[in-house]
Design a protein around this motif. Structure first.
Motif, short mmCIF file in Angstrom:
data_model
loop_
_atom_site.label_atom_id
_atom_site.label_comp_id
_atom_site.label_asym_id
_atom_site.label_seq_id
_atom_site.Cartn_x
_atom_site.Cartn_y
_atom_site.Cartn_z
N GLY A 1 -13.14 -6.41 -1.04
CA GLY A 1 -13.33 -7.79 -0.61
C GLY A 1 -13.28 -7.90 0.89
O GLY A 1 -13.30 -6.90 1.61
N ASN A 2 -13.20 -9.12 1.38
CA ASN A 2 -13.20 -9.37 2.82
C ASN A 2 -11.79 -9.57 3.34
O ASN A 2 -10.97 -10.21 2.67
N ILE A 3 -11.54 -9.05 4.53
CA ILE A 3 -10.25 -9.23 5.20
C ILE A 3 -10.52 -9.96 6.51
O ILE A 3 -11.33 -9.50 7.32
N GLU A 4 -9.83 -11.08 6.73
CA GLU A 4 -9.91 -11.81 7.98
C GLU A 4 -8.50 -11.92 8.54
O GLU A 4 -7.58 -12.32 7.82
N ALA A 5 -8.33 -11.57 9.82
CA ALA A 5 -7.01 -11.60 10.44
C ALA A 5 -7.15 -11.93 11.92
O ALA A 5 -8.26 -11.95 12.46
N THR A 6 -6.02 -12.18 12.55
CA THR A 6 -6.02 -12.41 13.99
C THR A 6 -5.31 -11.30 14.74
O THR A 6 -5.47 -11.16 15.94
N GLY A 7 -4.53 -10.49 14.03
CA GLY A 7 -3.77 -9.42 14.67
C GLY A 7 -4.28 -8.05 14.29
O GLY A 7 -5.36 -7.89 13.71
N THR A 8 -3.49 -7.04 14.60
CA THR A 8 -3.84 -5.65 14.34
C THR A 8 -3.71 -5.32 12.86
O THR A 8 -2.76 -5.71 12.21
N ILE A 9 -4.70 -4.58 12.36
CA ILE A 9 -4.72 -4.13 10.97
C ILE A 9 -4.70 -2.61 10.96
O ILE A 9 -5.51 -1.98 11.62
N ARG A 10 -3.77 -2.03 10.21
CA ARG A 10 -3.75 -0.58 10.02
C ARG A 10 -4.09 -0.29 8.57
O ARG A 10 -3.52 -0.88 7.66
N ILE A 11 -5.03 0.66 8.38
CA ILE A 11 -5.48 1.01 7.04
C ILE A 11 -5.21 2.49 6.79
O ILE A 11 -5.78 3.35 7.46
N ASP A 12 -4.34 2.76 5.84
CA ASP A 12 -4.07 4.13 5.41
C ASP A 12 -4.59 4.35 3.99
O ASP A 12 -4.60 5.47 3.51
N GLY A 13 -5.03 3.28 3.34
CA GLY A 13 -5.58 3.35 1.98
C GLY A 13 -7.08 3.22 2.00
O GLY A 13 -7.75 3.75 2.90
N GLN A 14 -7.63 2.49 1.02
CA GLN A 14 -9.08 2.33 0.89
C GLN A 14 -9.44 0.85 0.97
O GLN A 14 -8.77 0.02 0.37
N VAL A 15 -10.51 0.57 1.72
CA VAL A 15 -11.02 -0.80 1.83
C VAL A 15 -12.52 -0.77 1.67
O VAL A 15 -13.20 0.04 2.30
N LYS B 1 -18.24 -3.33 6.80
CA LYS B 1 -18.70 -3.80 8.10
C LYS B 1 -17.43 -4.26 8.82
O LYS B 1 -16.60 -4.98 8.24
N VAL B 2 -17.27 -3.84 10.08
CA VAL B 2 -16.04 -4.14 10.81
C VAL B 2 -16.37 -4.84 12.13
O VAL B 2 -17.24 -4.38 12.87
N LYS B 3 -15.66 -5.94 12.41
CA LYS B 3 -15.74 -6.62 13.70
C LYS B 3 -14.31 -6.78 14.19
O LYS B 3 -13.46 -7.33 13.48
N ALA B 4 -14.04 -6.28 15.42
CA ALA B 4 -12.68 -6.34 15.94
C ALA B 4 -12.70 -6.24 17.46
O ALA B 4 -13.72 -5.96 18.08
N HIS B 5 -11.52 -6.45 18.04
CA HIS B 5 -11.36 -6.33 19.49
C HIS B 5 -11.41 -4.87 19.91
O HIS B 5 -12.09 -4.49 20.85
N GLY B 6 -10.67 -4.03 19.21
CA GLY B 6 -10.63 -2.59 19.48
C GLY B 6 -10.45 -1.84 18.18
O GLY B 6 -10.09 -2.43 17.16
N ALA B 7 -10.71 -0.53 18.19
CA ALA B 7 -10.54 0.26 16.97
C ALA B 7 -10.23 1.70 17.31
O ALA B 7 -10.75 2.25 18.29
N THR B 8 -9.39 2.30 16.47
CA THR B 8 -9.09 3.73 16.53
C THR B 8 -9.27 4.28 15.13
O THR B 8 -8.68 3.76 14.18
N ILE B 9 -10.08 5.33 15.02
CA ILE B 9 -10.41 5.91 13.72
C ILE B 9 -9.86 7.34 13.66
O ILE B 9 -10.27 8.20 14.44
#
Length: 147
Positions: free
Chosen positions: A29-43, A64-72
């Motif tokens: 599904g879709n995730i909408e947030a205003t802060g930092t999101i860390r993903i160690d599982g599956q999305v 599809k990802v839209k964010a301020h910054g990202a580290t993969i």
């Protein structure tokens, strides 16, 4: 607390994480947030945040990802739009197109797709956007084409 000691993701403490998706968690599904999101599982779906997105080594994202910054440091399959810095750590694998202000690819990382770098100064002078196509496997074989 999250991830393993000596993780390849630096610059983030547990206190800066607003949302954490654990390695045994799967979200569709879709995730909408205003802060930092860390993903160690599956999305699977779409991720949008005004903060940063961090995909840990065990993370698998098909979105599809839209964010301020990202580290993969894990795997991402999908297009990503980052306003500031996009970093693929040495363990990271990116399959999709990137739009970003700054791109950093660690030695050993995999990136297959196109990259469009934001250049506000040049965009105001011309309607053309520079596009760099890169195919990397372990950062040993690069193809670079500027359009």
């Amino acid at each position: 607390m999250f991830g393993k000691k000596g993780s390849v993701i630096s610059g983030f403490s547990d206190e800066t994480m607003e949302t954490v998706i654990g390695k045994d968690t799967k979200i569709t599904g879709n995730i909408e947030a205003t802060g930092t999101i860390r993903i160690d599982g599956q999305v699977e779906g779409e991720i949008m945040t005004k903060g940063d997105v961090i995909i840990g080594e065990t993370g698998v994202v098909r979105a599809k990802v839209k964010a301020h910054g990202a580290t993969i440091a894990g795997n991402i399959y999908g297009n990503i739009e980052i306003t500031e810095k996009f970093e693929i750590s040495p363990t990271g694998k990116m399959y999709g197109d990137i739009k970003t202000g700054t791109l950093s690819i660690g030695e050993g990382a995999i990136f297959k797709g196109t990259c469009e770098m934001n250049d506000d100064e040049n965009e105001s002078k011309t309607n053309e956007k520079p596009v760099i196509l890169v195919e990397a496997a372990g950062n040993t074989d690069y193809k670079r084409i500027e359009q």
